[in-house]
Enzyme design. Structure first.
Site, PDB file in Angstrom:
ATOM      1  N   ASP A 158       0.831  -1.208   0.000  1.00 16.71           N
ATOM      2  CA  ASP A 158       0.000   0.000   0.000  1.00 16.71           C
ATOM      3  C   ASP A 158       0.864   1.256   0.000  1.00 16.71           C
ATOM      4  OD1 ASP A 158      -2.328  -1.402  -0.041  1.00 16.71           O
ATOM      5  OD2 ASP A 158      -2.807  -1.162   2.078  1.00 16.71           O
ATOM      6  N   GLU A 266      -9.731  -0.482   3.608  1.00 16.03           N
ATOM      7  CA  GLU A 266      -9.161   0.691   2.936  1.00 16.03           C
ATOM      8  C   GLU A 266      -7.718   0.387   2.546  1.00 16.03           C
ATOM      9  OE1 GLU A 266     -10.701   3.331   2.019  1.00 16.03           O
ATOM     10  OE2 GLU A 266     -12.512   3.431   3.243  1.00 16.03           O
ATOM     11  N   CYS A 267      -7.230   1.100   1.513  1.00 17.59           N
ATOM     12  CA  CYS A 267      -5.900   0.810   0.991  1.00 17.59           C
ATOM     13  C   CYS A 267      -4.786   1.591   1.677  1.00 17.59           C
ATOM     14  CB  CYS A 267      -5.846   1.111  -0.505  1.00 17.59           C
ATOM     15  SG  CYS A 267      -6.013   2.870  -0.886  1.00 17.59           S
ATOM     16  N   GLY A 268      -5.127   2.542   2.532  1.00 17.41           N
ATOM     17  CA  GLY A 268      -4.096   3.319   3.200  1.00 17.41           C
ATOM     18  C   GLY A 268      -4.163   4.798   2.873  1.00 17.41           C
TER      19      GLY A 268
END
Length: 303
Positions: A158, A266-268
């Site tokens: 990420d 969430e991806c970050g």
């Protein structure tokens, strides 16, 4: 003898005038203007007002109120609606909102094909594409970071594929505020989403379609003939990288196909500072402390 004041004198007079009046105008000296900041009461007030507005009205408020405004998008449906709404406002060139697309090098081919169609449909919009640092394709990425990094170290993935390129884009483009495609109806951490937020780095994030449902977004896309990702016709609803996105079943949450079987949602990019970012920050702090200690030791020897 000419009565015209020198440029230096004009600047001095302006500074004195600002100091005496107690006010600062946009034409005044740049150093006297504060950065955009919201107090918590002001932010709460703005959210109470903005939540009752239509997305187009929220976008107009953003354009007239937020300098350094960009749209971050992976060309999902909500982002495409935002883009189309902006295109219909017939904004003068200085007010047009540029796009930022993070090419992780692991997008579906259908997503990349959509990028080309969007460029054709909206030729006046500037698109800034940012990739992981130092690599141009998936093969170079694997050579640099190892095969299937998203499985061996998903936080590092990420960081190098999304968070660092985003931070680089914000820094190089001098981004102060971004339009996102997040909505409350997407569920998970987005369920209590505000229209306007400020993250820990001071970046202003505006979610103009926060109140809309997936059906409203989809209806807008079809009614306005907005180009969209072909994967949406094959059971996908939220589309990210190919290795972490699956079609969903009837009745599942909109983002249920993202990181299926994991706790991750969430991806970050929209999370608080990731553990990997914290690790990098700690390493930098230790590096500075070590350098300072070496300098002090050298000073003691010299004395």
């Amino acid at each position: 003898m000419s009565s015209r004041s020198s440029p230096t004198r004009e600047v001095e007079v302006m500074s004195v005038h600002e100091t005496e009046s107690g006010y600062v105008s946009g034409s005044g000296s740049e150093s006297s203007l504060p950065e955009i900041q919201f107090t918590k009461p002001h932010l709460a007030f703005l959210n109470r007002q903005l939540q009752f507005l239509e997305p187009q009205d929220i976008l107009r408020w953003c354009i007239t109120s937020l300098p350094g405004l960009f749209q971050t998008t992976a060309f999902g449906l909500t982002g495409l609606v935002t883009l189309d709404m902006l295109s219909k406002m017939k904004l003068p060139r200085p007010q047009m909102v540029d796009l930022i697309f993070l090419d992780t090098l692991h997008h579906f081919s259908e997503t990349l094909a959509l990028v080309d169609r969007v460029r054709t449909r909206y030729p006046l919009v500037n698109l800034h594409i940012y990739k992981p640092d130092g690599v141009e394709n998936a093969e170079e990425f694997a050579h640099k970071h190892g095969d299937r990094l998203w499985e061996t170290n998903d936080e590092l993935y990420d960081w190098v594929a999304k968070v660092e390129p985003a931070q680089r884009a914000y820094r190089e483009l001098q981004v102060a505020a971004v339009l996102t495609g997040r909505r409350r109806s997407q569920g998970g951490k987005r369920g209590d989403l505000d229209v306007i937020e400020v993250d820990e780095a001071g970046l202003i994030k505006v979610n103009p379609l926060a109140n809309w449902s997936f059906q409203q977004v989809q209806d807008y896309i079809h009614q306005n003939q907005v180009p969209y990702n072909e994967l949406l016709d094959r059971g996908y609803k939220s589309i990210g990288d190919w290795h972490s996105t699956q079609p969903i079943k009837a009745g599942e949450d909109e983002r249920a196909g993202r990181w299926k079987g994991q706790q991750k949602t969430e991806c970050g990019i929209h999370n608080p500072r990731s553990k990997f970012a914290q690790y990098l920050q700690e390493q930098e702090r230790k590096k500075k402390e070590a350098a300072l200690q070496m300098a002090l030791n050298g000073l003691e020897i010299a004395l």
